[in-house]
Design a protein around this motif. Structure first.
Motif, PDB file in Angstrom:
ATOM      1  N   ALA A 159      10.356  51.371  22.098  1.00 18.17           N
ATOM      2  CA  ALA A 159       9.232  52.299  22.200  1.00 18.17           C
ATOM      3  C   ALA A 159       8.282  52.151  21.016  1.00 18.17           C
ATOM      4  N   ALA A 160       8.787  51.620  19.899  1.00 17.53           N
ATOM      5  CA  ALA A 160       7.947  51.433  18.710  1.00 17.53           C
ATOM      6  C   ALA A 160       7.138  50.144  18.773  1.00 17.53           C
ATOM      7  N   LEU A 161       7.343  49.340  19.796  1.00 10.58           N
ATOM      8  CA  LEU A 161       6.606  48.090  19.951  1.00 10.58           C
ATOM      9  C   LEU A 161       5.120  48.393  20.139  1.00 10.58           C
ATOM     10  N   PRO A 162       4.253  47.801  19.314  1.00  7.07           N
ATOM     11  CA  PRO A 162       2.820  48.099  19.467  1.00  7.07           C
ATOM     12  C   PRO A 162       2.238  47.435  20.719  1.00  7.07           C
ATOM     13  N   VAL A 163       1.850  48.263  21.677  1.00  4.68           N
ATOM     14  CA  VAL A 163       1.237  47.807  22.929  1.00  4.68           C
ATOM     15  C   VAL A 163      -0.110  48.494  23.060  1.00  4.68           C
ATOM     16  N   ASP A 164      -1.147  47.722  23.298  1.00  3.96           N
ATOM     17  CA  ASP A 164      -2.490  48.263  23.476  1.00  3.96           C
ATOM     18  C   ASP A 164      -2.934  48.048  24.919  1.00  3.96           C
ATOM     19  N   VAL A 165      -3.554  49.056  25.500  1.00  3.33           N
ATOM     20  CA  VAL A 165      -4.168  48.936  26.824  1.00  3.33           C
ATOM     21  C   VAL A 165      -5.627  48.575  26.578  1.00  3.33           C
ATOM     22  N   LEU A 166      -5.980  47.307  26.801  1.00  2.73           N
ATOM     23  CA  LEU A 166      -7.347  46.851  26.551  1.00  2.73           C
ATOM     24  C   LEU A 166      -8.289  47.268  27.665  1.00  2.73           C
ATOM     25  N   THR A 167      -7.867  47.099  28.901  1.00  2.00           N
ATOM     26  CA  THR A 167      -8.650  47.566  30.049  1.00  2.00           C
ATOM     27  C   THR A 167      -7.696  48.177  31.060  1.00  2.00           C
ATOM     28  N   TYR A 168      -8.199  49.120  31.817  1.00  2.00           N
ATOM     29  CA  TYR A 168      -7.401  49.754  32.865  1.00  2.00           C
ATOM     30  C   TYR A 168      -8.333  50.163  33.989  1.00  2.00           C
ATOM     31  N   GLU A 169      -8.020  49.736  35.196  1.00  2.00           N
ATOM     32  CA  GLU A 169      -8.792  50.105  36.377  1.00  2.00           C
ATOM     33  C   GLU A 169      -7.936  51.034  37.226  1.00  2.00           C
ATOM     34  N   GLU A 170      -8.329  52.290  37.254  1.00  2.00           N
ATOM     35  CA  GLU A 170      -7.546  53.290  37.980  1.00  2.00           C
ATOM     36  C   GLU A 170      -7.550  53.035  39.483  1.00  2.00           C
ATOM     37  N   LYS A 171      -8.640  52.462  39.989  1.00  2.00           N
ATOM     38  CA  LYS A 171      -8.753  52.199  41.428  1.00  2.00           C
ATOM     39  C   LYS A 171      -7.721  51.165  41.888  1.00  2.00           C
ATOM     40  N   THR A 172      -7.578  50.080  41.127  1.00  2.00           N
ATOM     41  CA  THR A 172      -6.657  49.007  41.514  1.00  2.00           C
ATOM     42  C   THR A 172      -5.326  49.072  40.775  1.00  2.00           C
ATOM     43  N   LEU A 173      -5.196  50.005  39.837  1.00  2.00           N
ATOM     44  CA  LEU A 173      -3.997  50.146  39.004  1.00  2.00           C
ATOM     45  C   LEU A 173      -3.699  48.876  38.229  1.00  2.00           C
ATOM     46  N   SER A 174      -4.746  48.174  37.810  1.00  2.00           N
ATOM     47  CA  SER A 174      -4.594  46.941  37.043  1.00  2.00           C
ATOM     48  C   SER A 174      -4.953  47.196  35.591  1.00  2.00           C
ATOM     49  N   ALA A 175      -4.249  46.519  34.702  1.00  2.00           N
ATOM     50  CA  ALA A 175      -4.511  46.700  33.276  1.00  2.00           C
ATOM     51  C   ALA A 175      -4.315  45.380  32.555  1.00  2.00           C
ATOM     52  N   ILE A 176      -4.989  45.259  31.425  1.00  2.00           N
ATOM     53  CA  ILE A 176      -4.736  44.160  30.497  1.00  2.00           C
ATOM     54  C   ILE A 176      -4.094  44.787  29.273  1.00  2.00           C
ATOM     55  N   LEU A 177      -2.882  44.342  28.978  1.00  2.00           N
ATOM     56  CA  LEU A 177      -2.120  44.857  27.853  1.00  2.00           C
ATOM     57  C   LEU A 177      -2.065  43.816  26.755  1.00  2.00           C
ATOM     58  N   ARG A 178      -2.127  44.266  25.513  1.00  2.00           N
ATOM     59  CA  ARG A 178      -1.988  43.362  24.370  1.00  2.00           C
ATOM     60  C   ARG A 178      -0.712  43.726  23.631  1.00  2.00           C
ATOM     61  N   VAL A 179       0.099  42.711  23.366  1.00  2.00           N
ATOM     62  CA  VAL A 179       1.351  42.894  22.645  1.00  2.00           C
ATOM     63  C   VAL A 179       1.574  41.653  21.783  1.00  2.00           C
ATOM     64  N   VAL A 180       2.256  41.810  20.667  1.00  2.00           N
ATOM     65  CA  VAL A 180       2.563  40.637  19.840  1.00  2.00           C
ATOM     66  C   VAL A 180       3.464  39.710  20.642  1.00  2.00           C
ATOM     67  N   SER A 181       3.357  38.428  20.390  1.00  2.00           N
ATOM     68  CA  SER A 181       4.089  37.455  21.201  1.00  2.00           C
ATOM     69  C   SER A 181       5.602  37.664  21.144  1.00  2.00           C
ATOM     70  N   SER A 182       6.098  38.161  20.026  1.00  2.00           N
ATOM     71  CA  SER A 182       7.546  38.383  19.931  1.00  2.00           C
ATOM     72  C   SER A 182       8.001  39.565  20.792  1.00  2.00           C
ATOM     73  N   GLY A 183       7.077  40.410  21.244  1.00  2.00           N
ATOM     74  CA  GLY A 183       7.430  41.552  22.075  1.00  2.00           C
ATOM     75  C   GLY A 183       7.163  41.360  23.549  1.00  2.00           C
ATOM     76  N   LEU A 184       6.674  40.175  23.920  1.00  2.00           N
ATOM     77  CA  LEU A 184       6.320  39.931  25.320  1.00  2.00           C
ATOM     78  C   LEU A 184       7.516  40.076  26.254  1.00  2.00           C
ATOM     79  N   VAL A 185       8.645  39.508  25.896  1.00  2.00           N
ATOM     80  CA  VAL A 185       9.819  39.566  26.779  1.00  2.00           C
ATOM     81  C   VAL A 185      10.300  41.004  26.933  1.00  2.00           C
ATOM     82  N   LYS A 186      10.275  41.775  25.856  1.00  2.00           N
ATOM     83  CA  LYS A 186      10.691  43.183  25.946  1.00  2.00           C
ATOM     84  C   LYS A 186       9.758  43.967  26.861  1.00  2.00           C
ATOM     85  N   LEU A 187       8.457  43.769  26.699  1.00  2.00           N
ATOM     86  CA  LEU A 187       7.491  44.482  27.533  1.00  2.00           C
ATOM     87  C   LEU A 187       7.631  44.070  28.987  1.00  2.00           C
ATOM     88  N   TRP A 188       7.678  42.782  29.241  1.00  2.00           N
ATOM     89  CA  TRP A 188       7.774  42.271  30.614  1.00  2.00           C
ATOM     90  C   TRP A 188       9.031  42.797  31.296  1.00  2.00           C
TER      91      TRP A 188
END
Length: 100
Positions: A33-62
């Motif tokens: 939960a302490a992993l820094p994740v940023d929501v760069l864009t979010y489209e409520e209509k399509t429920l699509s988002a672009i998330l930014r995370v450090v590369s070492s946290g990609l597997v945890k987020l995914w």
């Protein structure tokens, strides 16, 4: 992208971010939960988002997003459409490229 097979409430950007953090907490505990994740864009209509995370946290987020199965007691699923170490690479999808 978040998928809602039976419809349901569409979260705001703040609720979406909280959903991501709670998915990380559920699978990886407080460290996740302490992993820094940023929501760069979010489209409520399509429920699509672009998330930014450090590369070492990609597997945890995914893994946290793909293993999440419910939102507000309704079934849901996340689908990762693209990953890239470069933000510019996410601006287009080569699979949808039409050559004239």
């Amino acid at each position: 992208r978040r998928e809602l097979p039976d419809g349901g409430a569409r979260p705001s950007v703040a609720q979406f971010k909280q959903l991501v953090v709670s998915a990380l907490r559920e699978l990886h505990g407080e460290v996740g939960a302490a992993l820094p994740v940023d929501v760069l864009t979010y489209e409520e209509k399509t429920l699509s988002a672009i998330l930014r995370v450090v590369s070492s946290g990609l597997v945890k987020l995914w893994s946290a997003l793909t293993l999440l199965g419910f939102y507000q007691n309704r079934r849901c699923a996340f689908r990762v459409l693209q990953t890239s170490p470069f933000l510019l690479a996410l601006s287009g999808n080569s699979r949808e490229l039409v050559l004239d």
